[in-house]
Design a protein around this motif. Structure first.
Motif, PDB file in Angstrom:
ATOM      1  N   LYS A   1      11.151   4.882   4.318  1.00 36.42           N
ATOM      2  CA  LYS A   1       9.811   5.370   4.620  1.00 36.42           C
ATOM      3  C   LYS A   1       8.757   4.464   3.979  1.00 36.42           C
ATOM      4  N   LYS A   2       7.601   4.391   4.627  1.00 39.17           N
ATOM      5  CA  LYS A   2       6.548   3.487   4.168  1.00 39.17           C
ATOM      6  C   LYS A   2       5.877   4.002   2.902  1.00 39.17           C
ATOM      7  N   ILE A   3       5.782   3.098   1.920  1.00 39.96           N
ATOM      8  CA  ILE A   3       5.147   3.466   0.654  1.00 39.96           C
ATOM      9  C   ILE A   3       3.917   2.616   0.365  1.00 39.96           C
ATOM     10  N   CYS A   4       3.838   1.452   1.020  1.00 36.08           N
ATOM     11  CA  CYS A   4       2.731   0.532   0.735  1.00 36.08           C
ATOM     12  C   CYS A   4       2.329  -0.238   1.978  1.00 36.08           C
ATOM     13  N   GLY A   5       1.032  -0.408   2.141  1.00 36.95           N
ATOM     14  CA  GLY A   5       0.494  -1.231   3.215  1.00 36.95           C
ATOM     15  C   GLY A   5      -0.520  -2.213   2.654  1.00 36.95           C
ATOM     16  N   ILE A   6      -0.522  -3.411   3.188  1.00 35.66           N
ATOM     17  CA  ILE A   6      -1.425  -4.462   2.725  1.00 35.66           C
ATOM     18  C   ILE A   6      -2.248  -4.968   3.905  1.00 35.66           C
ATOM     19  N   LEU A   7      -3.545  -5.076   3.707  1.00 35.35           N
ATOM     20  CA  LEU A   7      -4.443  -5.554   4.752  1.00 35.35           C
ATOM     21  C   LEU A   7      -5.266  -6.707   4.187  1.00 35.35           C
ATOM     22  N   VAL A   8      -5.141  -7.874   4.790  1.00 31.69           N
ATOM     23  CA  VAL A   8      -5.893  -9.047   4.346  1.00 31.69           C
ATOM     24  C   VAL A   8      -6.817  -9.491   5.470  1.00 31.69           C
ATOM     25  N   GLU A   9      -8.076  -9.688   5.127  1.00 28.92           N
ATOM     26  CA  GLU A   9      -9.063 -10.129   6.104  1.00 28.92           C
ATOM     27  C   GLU A   9      -9.886 -11.262   5.508  1.00 28.92           C
ATOM     28  N   THR A  10     -10.324 -12.165   6.366  1.00 36.61           N
ATOM     29  CA  THR A  10     -11.088 -13.314   5.888  1.00 36.61           C
ATOM     30  C   THR A  10     -12.393 -13.458   6.660  1.00 36.61           C
TER      31      THR A  10
ATOM     32  N   ILE B   1      -8.513  -8.524   0.056  1.00 37.33           N
ATOM     33  CA  ILE B   1      -7.121  -8.088  -0.082  1.00 37.33           C
ATOM     34  C   ILE B   1      -7.123  -6.596  -0.373  1.00 37.33           C
ATOM     35  N   SER B   2      -6.679  -5.798   0.584  1.00 40.25           N
ATOM     36  CA  SER B   2      -6.658  -4.344   0.412  1.00 40.25           C
ATOM     37  C   SER B   2      -5.222  -3.842   0.304  1.00 40.25           C
ATOM     38  N   ILE B   3      -5.010  -2.958  -0.667  1.00 42.08           N
ATOM     39  CA  ILE B   3      -3.671  -2.428  -0.941  1.00 42.08           C
ATOM     40  C   ILE B   3      -3.722  -0.913  -0.996  1.00 42.08           C
ATOM     41  N   GLY B   4      -2.864  -0.289  -0.214  1.00 38.57           N
ATOM     42  CA  GLY B   4      -2.671   1.149  -0.291  1.00 38.57           C
ATOM     43  C   GLY B   4      -1.252   1.399  -0.755  1.00 38.57           C
ATOM     44  N   PHE B   5      -1.098   2.097  -1.868  1.00 39.93           N
ATOM     45  CA  PHE B   5       0.240   2.352  -2.416  1.00 39.93           C
ATOM     46  C   PHE B   5       0.345   3.826  -2.787  1.00 39.93           C
ATOM     47  N   ASN B   6       1.370   4.495  -2.254  1.00 39.79           N
ATOM     48  CA  ASN B   6       1.553   5.923  -2.497  1.00 39.79           C
ATOM     49  C   ASN B   6       2.313   6.140  -3.803  1.00 39.79           C
ATOM     50  N   VAL B   7       1.634   6.803  -4.736  1.00 38.17           N
ATOM     51  CA  VAL B   7       2.210   6.983  -6.073  1.00 38.17           C
ATOM     52  C   VAL B   7       2.697   8.413  -6.302  1.00 38.17           C
ATOM     53  N   ASN B   8       1.758   9.359  -6.349  1.00 34.09           N
ATOM     54  CA  ASN B   8       2.113  10.742  -6.685  1.00 34.09           C
ATOM     55  C   ASN B   8       1.890  11.733  -5.545  1.00 34.09           C
TER      56      ASN B   8
ATOM     57  N   GLU C   1       0.422  15.641   8.946  1.00 34.70           N
ATOM     58  CA  GLU C   1       1.517  15.867   9.899  1.00 34.70           C
ATOM     59  C   GLU C   1       1.906  14.607  10.671  1.00 34.70           C
ATOM     60  N   ASP C   2       0.909  13.791  11.008  1.00 32.57           N
ATOM     61  CA  ASP C   2       1.201  12.624  11.846  1.00 32.57           C
ATOM     62  C   ASP C   2       1.968  11.521  11.119  1.00 32.57           C
ATOM     63  N   VAL C   3       2.004  11.572   9.770  1.00 35.10           N
ATOM     64  CA  VAL C   3       2.762  10.554   9.021  1.00 35.10           C
ATOM     65  C   VAL C   3       3.810  11.160   8.084  1.00 35.10           C
ATOM     66  N   ALA C   4       3.927  12.477   8.107  1.00 35.98           N
ATOM     67  CA  ALA C   4       4.825  13.162   7.163  1.00 35.98           C
ATOM     68  C   ALA C   4       6.261  12.666   7.235  1.00 35.98           C
ATOM     69  N   ASN C   5       6.698  12.274   8.414  1.00 32.44           N
ATOM     70  CA  ASN C   5       8.100  11.851   8.581  1.00 32.44           C
ATOM     71  C   ASN C   5       8.316  10.359   8.353  1.00 32.44           C
ATOM     72  N   ILE C   6       7.227   9.614   8.169  1.00 29.40           N
ATOM     73  CA  ILE C   6       7.392   8.162   8.027  1.00 29.40           C
ATOM     74  C   ILE C   6       6.806   7.617   6.727  1.00 29.40           C
ATOM     75  N   ALA C   7       6.113   8.465   5.952  1.00 27.96           N
ATOM     76  CA  ALA C   7       5.488   8.015   4.706  1.00 27.96           C
ATOM     77  C   ALA C   7       6.146   8.672   3.503  1.00 27.96           C
ATOM     78  N   THR C   8       6.094   7.962   2.379  1.00 24.52           N
ATOM     79  CA  THR C   8       6.644   8.523   1.150  1.00 24.52           C
ATOM     80  C   THR C   8       5.867   7.990  -0.043  1.00 24.52           C
ATOM     81  N   SER C   9       6.282   8.393  -1.241  1.00 29.57           N
ATOM     82  CA  SER C   9       5.642   7.957  -2.480  1.00 29.57           C
ATOM     83  C   SER C   9       6.704   7.820  -3.570  1.00 29.57           C
ATOM     84  N   LEU C  10       6.309   7.238  -4.675  1.00 24.66           N
ATOM     85  CA  LEU C  10       7.236   7.149  -5.805  1.00 24.66           C
ATOM     86  C   LEU C  10       7.671   8.531  -6.271  1.00 24.66           C
ATOM     87  N   LYS C  11       6.707   9.434  -6.393  1.00 21.96           N
ATOM     88  CA  LYS C  11       7.021  10.776  -6.886  1.00 21.96           C
ATOM     89  C   LYS C  11       7.917  11.531  -5.915  1.00 21.96           C
TER      90      LYS C  11
END
Length: 196
Positions: A120-129, A141-148, A154-164
């Motif tokens: 499952k996805k825990i981190c996404g990175i978006l780079v724009e110039t 440089i944008s970073i989204g990281f699921n921690v806790n 509902e639309d991402v519940a089955n494909i996203a996760t976090s460290l916790k």
């Protein structure tokens, strides 16, 4: 989020200016709309909650209040575009390496910009110039990281996760942020981008 703790810990030569928002639509959108000027160079935008976080291809990115990491690093590198050809993958690999060193957790890299844990996805990175000819005027440089986060929309519940969610314990976001920035600064920015 303890911003003062983060500021004190980030004693890199780059001397980042950290701007914190309790809630914001998107750190990436906010950063892109900032004026390109000396005062905004080497800036980090941090927030505890995004109401309209974005990922690649216009997809939404969920950032629950005080649960996850959402940040954008702004650099005005003045370098040739060839210097940053693989920067998104390089950043992903740096995050992958840091999480392994911090927690002995193996993240799977799905090139160019996603990291997965247990399928499952825990981190996404978006780079724009912003580019003039072949010269990179601005790098975001944008970073989204699921921690806790333990409850996803509902639309991402089955494909996203976090460290916790995967490891059943609370994690310190501040220390992860500090280590991410230090690692990216050392591995990527100082080697790939000509700072001045």
């Amino acid at each position: 989020m303890d911003i003062e703790y983060i500021k004190k810990a980030l004693t890199t030569k780059t001397n980042y200016n950290i701007e914190y928002h309790n809630k914001i639509q998107s750190t990436h959108t906010y950063a892109i709309n900032l004026e390109i000027s000396k005062k905004n160079n080497y800036k980090i935008i941090l927030t505890d909650e995004q109401t309209a976080g974005i990922g690649t291809k216009g997809k939404k990115w969920h950032t629950g209040n005080e649960k996850n990491i959402a940040m954008t690093i702004i650099i005005f590198p003045n370098c040739n575009i060839e210097k940053i050809e693989n920067i998104t993958i390089d950043i992903a690999k740096s995050i992958q390496k840091e999480i392994k060193e911090m927690f002995n957790v193996d993240l799977l890299l799905k090139e160019p910009n996603d990291l997965f844990l247990n399928g499952k996805k825990i981190c996404g990175i978006l780079v724009e110039t912003k580019i003039a000819g072949k010269n990179v005027k601005a790098l975001y440089i944008s970073i989204g990281f699921n921690v806790n986060e333990t409850s996803f929309p509902e639309d991402v519940a089955n494909i996203a996760t976090s460290l916790k969610k995967e490891l059943y314990k609370e994690f310190d976001r501040e220390n992860i942020i500090i280590n991410f920035i230090k690692r990216i600064d050392e591995d990527i920015i100082r080697k790939v981008v000509k700072l001045h």
